[in-house]
Design a protein around this motif. Structure first.
Motif, short mmCIF file in Angstrom:
data_model
loop_
_atom_site.label_atom_id
_atom_site.label_comp_id
_atom_site.label_asym_id
_atom_site.label_seq_id
_atom_site.Cartn_x
_atom_site.Cartn_y
_atom_site.Cartn_z
N LEU A 215 -47.30 -15.92 2.16
CA LEU A 215 -47.31 -17.23 1.52
C LEU A 215 -48.07 -18.27 2.34
CD1 LEU A 215 -43.81 -17.41 -0.18
CD2 LEU A 215 -46.02 -16.82 -1.16
N ILE A 219 -50.94 -20.87 0.98
CA ILE A 219 -51.01 -22.28 1.35
C ILE A 219 -52.37 -22.62 1.93
CG2 ILE A 219 -50.11 -24.04 2.93
CD1 ILE A 219 -47.35 -22.62 2.66
N MET A 277 -46.31 -28.01 0.65
CA MET A 277 -46.08 -26.59 0.37
C MET A 277 -45.21 -25.95 1.44
SD MET A 277 -49.68 -25.27 -1.33
CE MET A 277 -50.81 -26.22 -0.29
N ASP A 280 -41.57 -27.13 1.00
CA ASP A 280 -40.95 -26.45 -0.13
C ASP A 280 -40.61 -25.00 0.21
OD1 ASP A 280 -40.66 -26.45 -3.37
OD2 ASP A 280 -41.51 -24.55 -2.67
N LEU A 281 -41.53 -24.31 0.87
CA LEU A 281 -41.31 -22.92 1.24
C LEU A 281 -40.08 -22.77 2.13
CD1 LEU A 281 -42.23 -19.96 1.47
CD2 LEU A 281 -43.74 -20.67 3.33
N GLU A 284 -36.82 -23.58 0.00
CA GLU A 284 -36.48 -22.54 -0.97
C GLU A 284 -36.01 -21.27 -0.27
OE1 GLU A 284 -35.98 -20.28 -4.48
OE2 GLU A 284 -35.93 -22.43 -4.05
N THR A 285 -36.63 -20.94 0.85
CA THR A 285 -36.21 -19.76 1.59
C THR A 285 -34.79 -19.93 2.12
OG1 THR A 285 -38.50 -19.28 2.20
CG2 THR A 285 -36.77 -18.27 3.55
N PHE A 310 -41.60 -19.76 -2.63
CA PHE A 310 -41.70 -21.13 -3.13
C PHE A 310 -40.63 -21.35 -4.19
CE2 PHE A 310 -46.45 -20.66 -2.26
CZ PHE A 310 -46.44 -21.48 -1.14
N SER A 311 -40.30 -22.62 -4.42
CA SER A 311 -39.43 -22.96 -5.54
C SER A 311 -40.19 -22.72 -6.85
CB SER A 311 -39.02 -24.43 -5.45
OG SER A 311 -40.16 -25.26 -5.65
N MET A 314 -42.88 -25.32 -7.24
CA MET A 314 -44.06 -25.12 -6.41
C MET A 314 -44.86 -23.91 -6.87
SD MET A 314 -45.92 -26.45 -4.10
CE MET A 314 -44.86 -27.70 -3.35
N ARG A 315 -44.19 -22.90 -7.40
CA ARG A 315 -44.93 -21.76 -7.96
C ARG A 315 -45.80 -22.22 -9.12
NH1 ARG A 315 -40.00 -19.06 -7.24
NH2 ARG A 315 -39.56 -19.03 -9.48
N ASP A 318 -48.69 -23.96 -7.58
CA ASP A 318 -49.60 -22.96 -7.01
C ASP A 318 -50.49 -22.38 -8.10
OD1 ASP A 318 -50.45 -21.06 -4.83
OD2 ASP A 318 -49.52 -19.61 -6.18
#
Length: 408
Positions: A215, A219, A277, A280-281, A284-285, A310-311, A314-315, A318
């Motif tokens: 990921l 980014i 990004m 968010d990553l 979400e993780t 990603f949430s 955010m996906r 993306d």
């Protein structure tokens, strides 16, 4: 690195996910080892040695002159495969630090993830895939594995770099399981052959550091392709107005800094995009960890979904990046012209060298002689040779072989 613990996930009063995955971090002291046993280093962990071997490899150095989007001679300020890999490594290391994962393994995987890419970027890979269609195909992830397990000739005791199991696993599985219910396409030959002698558990997800590296790649190239596309004049800021996340960020920077010079506006906006990004990553993780509570690397691999992600919002962003960049950058007429040339160069080189392998340099012609009588093996030698070329070398080699005026 933080000691393994059962740290809780983030909460409204403590939103930072700092160290939340420490219990899941890959431990170099517990590595599954290397295919060829070696004595451990007195000064570096196993994953640090992997990183160093990747950096010192010939394949890594050649990334300096391999296309990301623009061929090397179009300008020195655009990303290459090398600068892209360094940016991915920086992001991956930062994310791993926040989440409490092994930074060295994340960095090694980020640095190695593009080793198998051909000259001329995706255009070169598409051309080489077409050339190899009747000879077990071509895949850049599988080529990365070939490079680090076979094609690098640096060490006295083994071919390749003899990397740890964890690095090899992450290299081939960073996008998810390769066999089982998640299998999307046939397994590349190079991965089949290696897995037969060194099982990489192809049916599971990779460890969390590999997921971070994958990921971080997204980014990095989303952000720097926006940056390079703007600086190259393929599109301008007005074209980004309706792109999710991107448009609002550029507007916010312009409003906060009226009259800001364009180069600073671009850099500040791209910096904020990367930060959004990454934030968010990590969040979400941490949220997924709080749901699934894996307490080891093995537990992460056994989950039925990625842990690092990603949430949903955010996906969608993306995908918005990709939906904009595909027609406006990757299929821009200026890029199309160069990729068309690149495909012809690769096809011409492959066809000629397959028909006349005697034209190969001495070390490669010896490999071709060993494959004589087996056209598929010979084609793989030619593919290895071409895939390892830089843009500059491929263009020069094409001129030497096809231009009667250029000295061979």
């Amino acid at each position: 690195m933080m000691q393994p613990s059962a740290a809780p996930g983030p909460s409204p009063s403590r939103p930072s996910p700092q160290g939340v995955l420490a219990a899941c971090a890959s431990d170099p002291a517990r590595s599954r080892g290397r295919l060829v046993p070696e004595a451990e280093s007195a000064t570096r962990t196993a994953f640090q040695r992997d990183r160093d071997r990747i950096i010192h490899s010939g394949a890594f150095r050649r990334l300096q002159y391999k296309t990301q989007v623009f061929v090397y001679h179009e300008g020195e300020n655009y990303r290459t495969r090398l600068t892209h890999s360094l940016e991915v490594a920086q992001i991956a290391r930062s994310v791993a630090r926040v989440l409490g994962l092994n930074e060295d393994l994340a960095e090694a995987l980020a640095l190695a993830h593009d080793l198998g890419h051909t000259c001329f970027g995706h255009a070169g890979e598409t051309a080489l895939k077409a050339c190899m269609r009747d000879y077990e195909g071509f895949d850049h992830n599988a080529q990365s594995l070939r490079i680090v397990t076979k094609l690098e000739h640096r060490y006295a005791a083994f071919d390749g770099l003899n990397l740890t199991w964890e690095t090899l696993e992450g290299l081939v599985k960073h996008n998810g399981p390769l066999t089982g219910p998640h299998q999307a396409e046939p397994l590349p030959l190079a991965i089949q052959e290696y897995a037969a002698v060194h099982d990489l558990d192809l049916h599971t997800f990779a460890g969390p550091e590999a997921q971070v590296a994958a990921l971080s790649d997204d980014i990095a190239y989303n952000a720097h392709d926006i940056d390079d596309g703007l600086r190259a004049g393929l599109f301008d800021e007005d074209d980004l107005r309706e792109v999710p996340l991107v448009g609002p960020v550029f507007r916010a920077v312009a409003q906060a800094h009226p009259g800001l010079e364009r180069s600073r506006l671009i850099h500040e906006s791209v910096r904020r995009l990367i930060n959004a990004m990454v934030t968010d990553l990590c969040a979400e993780t941490a949220r997924r960890w709080s749901e699934d509570r894996p307490d080891s690397v093995a537990a992460v691999r056994a989950l039925g979904r990625p842990l690092v992600a990603f949430s949903a919002e955010m996906r969608a962003h993306d995908q918005g990046f990709k939906d904009f960049l595909f027609p406006n950058m990757y299929r821009h007429p200026r890029v199309n012209r160069m990729t068309s040339k690149a495909r012809r160069v690769v096809r011409n080189l492959f066809d000629l060298l397959l028909a006349e392998p005697i034209l190969l340099p001495r070390s490669w012609s010896q490999r071709a002689e060993q494959a004589s009588g087996d056209r598929a093996r010979l084609a793989r030698v030619i593919a290895d040779y071409i895939a390892g070329m830089t843009d500059r070398f491929a263009l020069d080699e094409h001129a030497r072989l096809f231009d009667p005026v250029v000295k061979p």
